[in-house]
Design a protein around this motif. Structure first.
Motif, PDB file in Angstrom:
ATOM      1  N   HIS A  50       0.834  -1.204   0.000  1.00 37.08           N
ATOM      2  CA  HIS A  50       0.000   0.000   0.000  1.00 37.08           C
ATOM      3  C   HIS A  50       0.864   1.247   0.000  1.00 37.08           C
ATOM      4  O   HIS A  50       0.568   2.223  -0.697  1.00 37.08           O
ATOM      5  CB  HIS A  50      -0.925  -0.002   1.219  1.00 37.08           C
ATOM      6  CG  HIS A  50      -1.847   1.178   1.261  1.00 37.08           C
ATOM      7  ND1 HIS A  50      -1.493   2.364   1.850  1.00 37.08           N
ATOM      8  CD2 HIS A  50      -3.091   1.355   0.768  1.00 37.08           C
ATOM      9  CE1 HIS A  50      -2.478   3.222   1.724  1.00 37.08           C
ATOM     10  NE2 HIS A  50      -3.470   2.632   1.074  1.00 37.08           N
ATOM     11  N   GLN A  51       1.938   1.229   0.759  1.00 35.63           N
ATOM     12  CA  GLN A  51       2.824   2.391   0.800  1.00 35.63           C
ATOM     13  C   GLN A  51       3.459   2.637  -0.566  1.00 35.63           C
ATOM     14  O   GLN A  51       3.548   3.780  -1.028  1.00 35.63           O
ATOM     15  CB  GLN A  51       3.909   2.194   1.857  1.00 35.63           C
ATOM     16  CG  GLN A  51       3.375   2.251   3.278  1.00 35.63           C
ATOM     17  CD  GLN A  51       4.439   1.929   4.305  1.00 35.63           C
ATOM     18  OE1 GLN A  51       5.565   1.588   3.963  1.00 35.63           O
ATOM     19  NE2 GLN A  51       4.075   2.019   5.575  1.00 35.63           N
ATOM     20  N   GLU A  52       3.878   1.555  -1.229  1.00 38.45           N
ATOM     21  CA  GLU A  52       4.485   1.719  -2.557  1.00 38.45           C
ATOM     22  C   GLU A  52       3.466   2.237  -3.558  1.00 38.45           C
ATOM     23  O   GLU A  52       3.775   3.106  -4.383  1.00 38.45           O
ATOM     24  CB  GLU A  52       5.058   0.382  -3.020  1.00 38.45           C
ATOM     25  CG  GLU A  52       6.268  -0.053  -2.223  1.00 38.45           C
ATOM     26  CD  GLU A  52       6.694  -1.465  -2.564  1.00 38.45           C
ATOM     27  OE1 GLU A  52       6.049  -2.103  -3.416  1.00 38.45           O
ATOM     28  OE2 GLU A  52       7.688  -1.928  -1.975  1.00 38.45           O
ATOM     29  N   LEU A  57       1.245   6.786  -6.712  1.00 36.03           N
ATOM     30  CA  LEU A  57       0.134   7.694  -7.000  1.00 36.03           C
ATOM     31  C   LEU A  57       0.533   9.152  -6.755  1.00 36.03           C
ATOM     32  O   LEU A  57       0.177  10.039  -7.534  1.00 36.03           O
ATOM     33  CB  LEU A  57      -1.078   7.340  -6.136  1.00 36.03           C
ATOM     34  CG  LEU A  57      -1.835   6.090  -6.533  1.00 36.03           C
ATOM     35  CD1 LEU A  57      -2.893   5.753  -5.490  1.00 36.03           C
ATOM     36  CD2 LEU A  57      -2.472   6.255  -7.888  1.00 36.03           C
ATOM     37  N   ARG A  58       1.270   9.401  -5.683  1.00 39.70           N
ATOM     38  CA  ARG A  58       1.718  10.767  -5.402  1.00 39.70           C
ATOM     39  C   ARG A  58       2.644  11.260  -6.503  1.00 39.70           C
ATOM     40  O   ARG A  58       2.546  12.408  -6.939  1.00 39.70           O
ATOM     41  CB  ARG A  58       2.425  10.824  -4.054  1.00 39.70           C
ATOM     42  CG  ARG A  58       1.490  10.831  -2.884  1.00 39.70           C
ATOM     43  CD  ARG A  58       2.214  11.200  -1.608  1.00 39.70           C
ATOM     44  NE  ARG A  58       3.543  10.631  -1.541  1.00 39.70           N
ATOM     45  CZ  ARG A  58       4.030   9.922  -0.537  1.00 39.70           C
ATOM     46  NH1 ARG A  58       3.304   9.706   0.521  1.00 39.70           N
ATOM     47  NH2 ARG A  58       5.252   9.436  -0.574  1.00 39.70           N
ATOM     48  N   MET A  59       3.548  10.393  -6.945  1.00 39.10           N
ATOM     49  CA  MET A  59       4.495  10.794  -7.991  1.00 39.10           C
ATOM     50  C   MET A  59       3.763  11.094  -9.301  1.00 39.10           C
ATOM     51  O   MET A  59       4.063  12.080  -9.968  1.00 39.10           O
ATOM     52  CB  MET A  59       5.544   9.701  -8.204  1.00 39.10           C
ATOM     53  CG  MET A  59       6.467   9.511  -7.017  1.00 39.10           C
ATOM     54  SD  MET A  59       7.380  10.997  -6.593  1.00 39.10           S
ATOM     55  CE  MET A  59       8.452  11.129  -7.993  1.00 39.10           C
ATOM     56  N   THR A  60       2.812  10.258  -9.668  1.00 41.89           N
ATOM     57  CA  THR A  60       2.072  10.506 -10.911  1.00 41.89           C
ATOM     58  C   THR A  60       1.224  11.761 -10.787  1.00 41.89           C
ATOM     59  O   THR A  60       1.049  12.488 -11.760  1.00 41.89           O
ATOM     60  CB  THR A  60       1.177   9.308 -11.275  1.00 41.89           C
ATOM     61  OG1 THR A  60       0.319   9.018 -10.177  1.00 41.89           O
ATOM     62  CG2 THR A  60       1.992   8.096 -11.641  1.00 41.89           C
ATOM     63  N   PRO A  65      -1.165  14.798 -15.539  1.00 48.34           N
ATOM     64  CA  PRO A  65      -1.689  13.762 -16.439  1.00 48.34           C
ATOM     65  C   PRO A  65      -0.823  13.624 -17.692  1.00 48.34           C
ATOM     66  O   PRO A  65      -0.600  14.587 -18.424  1.00 48.34           O
ATOM     67  CB  PRO A  65      -3.087  14.269 -16.786  1.00 48.34           C
ATOM     68  CG  PRO A  65      -3.017  15.744 -16.574  1.00 48.34           C
ATOM     69  CD  PRO A  65      -2.008  15.971 -15.496  1.00 48.34           C
ATOM     70  N   CYS A  66      -0.322  12.447 -17.913  1.00 44.47           N
ATOM     71  CA  CYS A  66       0.455  12.150 -19.116  1.00 44.47           C
ATOM     72  C   CYS A  66      -0.401  11.242 -19.989  1.00 44.47           C
ATOM     73  O   CYS A  66      -0.818  10.171 -19.554  1.00 44.47           O
ATOM     74  CB  CYS A  66       1.762  11.459 -18.764  1.00 44.47           C
ATOM     75  SG  CYS A  66       2.833  12.490 -17.751  1.00 44.47           S
ATOM     76  N   LEU A  67      -0.661  11.673 -21.188  1.00 46.52           N
ATOM     77  CA  LEU A  67      -1.572  10.918 -22.044  1.00 46.52           C
ATOM     78  C   LEU A  67      -0.943   9.627 -22.562  1.00 46.52           C
ATOM     79  O   LEU A  67      -1.627   8.624 -22.730  1.00 46.52           O
ATOM     80  CB  LEU A  67      -2.025  11.789 -23.218  1.00 46.52           C
ATOM     81  CG  LEU A  67      -2.776  13.066 -22.824  1.00 46.52           C
ATOM     82  CD1 LEU A  67      -3.085  13.888 -24.059  1.00 46.52           C
ATOM     83  CD2 LEU A  67      -4.058  12.720 -22.095  1.00 46.52           C
ATOM     84  N   ASN A  68       0.349   9.623 -22.810  1.00 46.67           N
ATOM     85  CA  ASN A  68       0.991   8.455 -23.392  1.00 46.67           C
ATOM     86  C   ASN A  68       1.440   7.441 -22.353  1.00 46.67           C
ATOM     87  O   ASN A  68       1.737   6.312 -22.702  1.00 46.67           O
ATOM     88  CB  ASN A  68       2.192   8.883 -24.237  1.00 46.67           C
ATOM     89  CG  ASN A  68       1.770   9.730 -25.413  1.00 46.67           C
ATOM     90  OD1 ASN A  68       0.649   9.603 -25.890  1.00 46.67           O
ATOM     91  ND2 ASN A  68       2.646  10.600 -25.876  1.00 46.67           N
ATOM     92  N   VAL A  69       1.513   7.843 -21.108  1.00 44.37           N
ATOM     93  CA  VAL A  69       2.018   6.959 -20.069  1.00 44.37           C
ATOM     94  C   VAL A  69       0.845   6.261 -19.386  1.00 44.37           C
ATOM     95  O   VAL A  69      -0.079   6.896 -18.909  1.00 44.37           O
ATOM     96  CB  VAL A  69       2.835   7.755 -19.027  1.00 44.37           C
ATOM     97  CG1 VAL A  69       3.336   6.849 -17.935  1.00 44.37           C
ATOM     98  CG2 VAL A  69       3.979   8.481 -19.706  1.00 44.37           C
ATOM     99  N   LYS A  70       0.895   4.917 -19.387  1.00 44.51           N
ATOM    100  CA  LYS A  70      -0.142   4.124 -18.735  1.00 44.51           C
ATOM    101  C   LYS A  70       0.489   3.382 -17.570  1.00 44.51           C
ATOM    102  O   LYS A  70       1.684   3.109 -17.578  1.00 44.51           O
ATOM    103  CB  LYS A  70      -0.737   3.110 -19.714  1.00 44.51           C
ATOM    104  CG  LYS A  70      -1.478   3.746 -20.871  1.00 44.51           C
ATOM    105  CD  LYS A  70      -2.050   2.683 -21.768  1.00 44.51           C
ATOM    106  CE  LYS A  70      -2.761   3.309 -22.952  1.00 44.51           C
ATOM    107  NZ  LYS A  70      -3.248   2.282 -23.867  1.00 44.51           N
ATOM    108  N   PRO A  71      -0.312   3.007 -16.588  1.00 43.89           N
ATOM    109  CA  PRO A  71       0.241   2.204 -15.498  1.00 43.89           C
ATOM    110  C   PRO A  71       0.756   0.869 -16.019  1.00 43.89           C
ATOM    111  O   PRO A  71       0.290   0.357 -17.047  1.00 43.89           O
ATOM    112  CB  PRO A  71      -0.945   1.993 -14.562  1.00 43.89           C
ATOM    113  CG  PRO A  71      -1.938   3.026 -14.940  1.00 43.89           C
ATOM    114  CD  PRO A  71      -1.683   3.373 -16.367  1.00 43.89           C
TER     115      PRO A  71
END
Length: 151
Positions: A50-52, A57-60, A65-71
Motif C-alpha cells: 500500500h505504501q508503494e 500515486l503521489r508521484m504521478t 496527467p500524461c496521455l501516453n504513459v499508462k500504469p
C-alpha cells in the motif's frame, strides 16, 4: 456606551461564566483520570504494498496527467489481450487452410440446408397455431444440442 470593566462577560479576555463552566485546572485533572483510547493502526496503510502504491500515486499526481504513459498493470494486460487475440486469429487461419476441399463443400452445403430450413419453417409457422410453433422450436433446440455434443 458600554465599558468592559462593568460587563466582564463581554470581554474577550474573561471566560464565560455559566452552569457548565469549570476552571481549567479541574478539567485537566478529570482528563488525567480517564483512560484515553488510542487510535488503532490501519493494517492496510501499514502494509508495504500500500505504501508503494501510494508513493506511485503521489508521484504521478505531481507529474500531472500524461496521455501516453499508462500504469504498468494496464500495459501488461493490454499486451496479453493483444497476444491472445493474435494467437486466436492465427489458429483460425490455420484451421481454414488445413480444411480439405471436401470439408469446405460439406460446410457450404450445411449452411445452404440450414437457410432453406429456416425459410420453410418461417413460411409454415406463419400459418400454424402457436402450440405447433413452440413444439418445433423445442425440437430444433434438442437437435442442435445433440449435434453440438457429437461434434
Amino acid at each position: 456606551k458600554l465599558t468592559l470593566s462593568l460587563y466582564p462577560s463581554l470581554s474577550p479576555h474573561w471566560p464565560a461564566v455559566g452552569p457548565g463552566w469549570r476552571p481549567e485546572s479541574q478539567e485537566e485533572e478529570g482528563r488525567d483520570l480517564i483512560i484515553q483510547p488510542k487510535k488503532r493502526l490501519n493494517l492496510v496503510r501499514v502494509s508495504k504494498s500500500h505504501q508503494e502504491l501510494h508513493r506511485e500515486l503521489r508521484m504521478t499526481h505531481k507529474r500531472g496527467p500524461c496521455l501516453n504513459v499508462k500504469p504498468e498493470l494496464q500495459r501488461v494486460l493490454e499486451q496479453r489481450n493483444w497476444e491472445q487475440g493474435m494467437k486466436q486469429r492465427k489458429e483460425a487461419e490455420e484451421e481454414k487452410k488445413n480444411r480439405s476441399p471436401l470439408q469446405q463443400e460439406l460446410l457450404k452445403r450445411h449452411q445452404r440446408l440450414e437457410e432453406r430450413e429456416l425459410k420453410a419453417q418461417q413460411e409454415g409457422l406463419q400459418s400454424s397455431p402457436e402450440f405447433i410453433r413452440v413444439k418445433e422450436s423445442l425440437r430444433r433446440t434438442t437437435i442442435l444440442d445433440l449435434g453440438e455434443k457429437v461434434v
